[in-house]
Design an enzyme around this catalytic site. Structure first.
Site, PDB file in Angstrom:
ATOM      1  N   GLY A  32       0.832  -1.201   0.000  1.00 37.96           N
ATOM      2  CA  GLY A  32       0.000   0.000   0.000  1.00 37.96           C
ATOM      3  C   GLY A  32       0.860   1.242   0.000  1.00 37.96           C
ATOM      4  O   GLY A  32       2.045   1.210   0.326  1.00 37.96           O
ATOM      5  N   GLY A  34       0.704   5.583   0.904  1.00 36.69           N
ATOM      6  CA  GLY A  34       0.007   6.726   1.482  1.00 36.69           C
ATOM      7  C   GLY A  34       0.806   7.987   1.279  1.00 36.69           C
ATOM      8  O   GLY A  34       1.878   7.984   0.660  1.00 36.69           O
ATOM      9  N   ASP A 151      -3.385   9.851  13.278  1.00 38.30           N
ATOM     10  CA  ASP A 151      -3.988   9.416  12.014  1.00 38.30           C
ATOM     11  C   ASP A 151      -4.858   8.174  12.235  1.00 38.30           C
ATOM     12  O   ASP A 151      -4.732   7.181  11.520  1.00 38.30           O
ATOM     13  CB  ASP A 151      -2.900   9.139  10.978  1.00 38.30           C
ATOM     14  CG  ASP A 151      -3.439   9.161   9.546  1.00 38.30           C
ATOM     15  OD1 ASP A 151      -4.547   9.717   9.333  1.00 38.30           O
ATOM     16  OD2 ASP A 151      -2.774   8.624   8.643  1.00 38.30           O
TER      17      ASP A 151
END
Length: 476
Positions: A32, A34, A151
């Site tokens: 992934g 970000g 976050d």
């Protein structure tokens, strides 16, 4: 194999295979990406296991800054809690002297994240309670060590299904790439742009001092989304971030009242109005107890047919009439001693009253029926426990809590008949918050069985007396 894009650049692939960090972690595939970095499946060639590695560009420019950054990531790597994705290693890779790269090495967790799970379907209130409790415990752990996550969002919550049935997910908080270390009371000038816009706290949006309350607000938005499957503040980053400064998130009326109260408190715009992380853990633990005990959403009053049968049982035992010899009083006295509490009661839940057929430490003999305590404790066959009524959303409106009576602790077990009707409870009360151990609750259950045995004996005695009377009055 294809070259892996690393922090916006393609690392060199040599004959030895994909690139390594510090000569140990061989990056295999991108998992992934970000705004702060990229996560890879990697091979720990020292220990021979697969791990997850997050890599992002170091912001440090001087040797002093790099040493400080290494100290911070090493502190993060020391965190160990069942509600956190375990950080196995951390450091700064200096293979390229002009381009140091901070990296985290984490356990490789298999399973969907919460964002994916919500896209797939709904979660039950019981599942949400477990997820919230896990995450609150994890946040309590890091907050007490001077770390603010900054976050908390569904994509950063990994769900582990050990039972492979989805009934009980274990939630693990991940991605500490932008966490503040040792900065709970320090102003963060970058708070406006750090984090994910849809889940920022108001103080993050304003660039104010960040503390534990900031993560609590974000968790509140996450739990609200678990119920609605809708982002509370959608849209482009700037309008989304500013929206929470003007209004509170919308909490649908079909969510249970106790959940609405808790979510509203967690997402209060003023950090001082939010529960502390300790109180939040207590409240969510009590939510878990309530949802797990029921195994389904139920109203405080049983269904009409069930309630009608229960009330026939109450009449059958001639309740709330109490034994004249004080047998129940001895039981409540024992319960009070076992729990070291001032009040213990044998209660009978009538249609509109809760009668105290034995009231050790209390002078009144009944109160109006209310769904928060005994009327809820008779809904299932498990103990109903409120460890701190001041912060438990199930009991905030209860008259014994809100009035001068000052109830703070309640534990009750149902009085169950042989044919399956819960007549009332044996319960203990205190004016101070406390926890109830499994052994104490087991003892309370045993004492409730003694009360029911006494009721059954008296019922059989009355039946025998009636039979004898009927036999002796019948002409020969």
């Amino acid at each position: 194999m294809d070259a892996i894009t690393l922090a916006g650049r393609s690392p060199e692939v040599t004959a030895a295979g994909p690139p390594r960090l510090r000569g140990r972690y061989r990056l295999l595939e991108l998992i992934g990406r970000g705004g702060e970095g990229s996560v890879y499946r990697a091979r720990d060639e020292t220990l021979g296991r697969d791990v997850a590695v997050k890599v992002f560009e170091a912001s440090a420019t001087t040797e002093k800054d790099i040493r400080r950054q290494e100290d911070e990531v090493n502190l993060l790597a020391s965190l160990s809690h069942h509600s956190l994705v375990t950080l196995l290693d951390a450091g700064v890779d200096r293979t390229d002297v002009g381009r140091p790269r901070v990296f985290f090495v984490m356990e490789l967790v298999t399973g969907a994240d919460l964002k994916v799970q919500l896209e797939r379907g709904t979660l039950s209130a019981r599942q949400i309670a477990h997820i919230g409790y896990d995450l609150a415990e994890g946040l309590q752990y890091i907050h007490h060590r001077g770390v603010v996550h900054r976050d908390v969002k569904p994509a950063n919550v990994l769900l582990v299904d050990y039972n492979h049935g989805g009934a009980r997910y274990r939630a693990k908080l991940t991605d500490f790439g932008i966490a503040l270390v040792g900065a709970i009371d320090r102003r963060d000038p970058d708070a406006v742009t750090t984090g994910t816009a849809a889940y920022l706290s108001p103080e993050q949006t304003r660039g104010q001092t960040l503390g534990s309350a900031s993560d609590i607000y974000s968790l509140g938005l996450v739990l609200l989304e678990c119920f609605t499957r809708t982002i509370a503040f959608p849209g482009d980053p700037i309008p989304s971030a500013l929206a929470r400064l003007r209004k509170d998130p919308s909490i649908p009326p079909d969510i249970a009242p106790e959940w609405r109260a808790l979510l509203a408190a967690m997402t209060a715009r003023d950090p001082k109005d939010r529960p502390s992380i300790h109180d939040l853990v207590v409240a969510l633990r009590q939510m878990v107890a309530a949802e797990t005990g029921r195994h389904r959403d139920v109203a405080a009053i049983p269904a009409p047919s069930t309630e009608e049968a229960r009330m026939l049982a109450v009449a059958r035992y001639r309740l709330p009439e109490a034994p004249a010899d004080g047998a129940f009083d001895r039981v409540t006295a024992i319960a009070a001693r076992v729990f070291s509490v001032p009040v213990a009661l044998v209660t009978i839940v009538d249609q509109d009253r809760i009668w105290f057929t034995s009231h050790h430490g209390l002078e009144i003999d009944h109160i109006e029926r209310h769904p928060g305590l005994c009327a809820s404790a008779i809904l299932d066959d498990v103990p109903w426990v409120v460890e701190d009524a001041r912060f438990d959303p199930r009991t905030l409106a209860n008259p014994l809590v809100a009035s001068d009576f000052g109830l703070q602790f309640y534990a009750g077990v149902p009085l169950r008949t042989r044919d399956g009707h819960n007549l009332g409870t044996l319960c203990v009360l205190d004016f101070e918050p406390r926890q109830a151990s499994e052994e104490e609750l087991a003892t309370l259950g045993d004492l409730a069985a003694v009360v029911m045995s006494e009721m059954e004996l008296r019922l059989e005695g009355r039946r025998s007396a009636l039979a004898l009377k009927s036999a002796t009055s019948t002409p020969s």
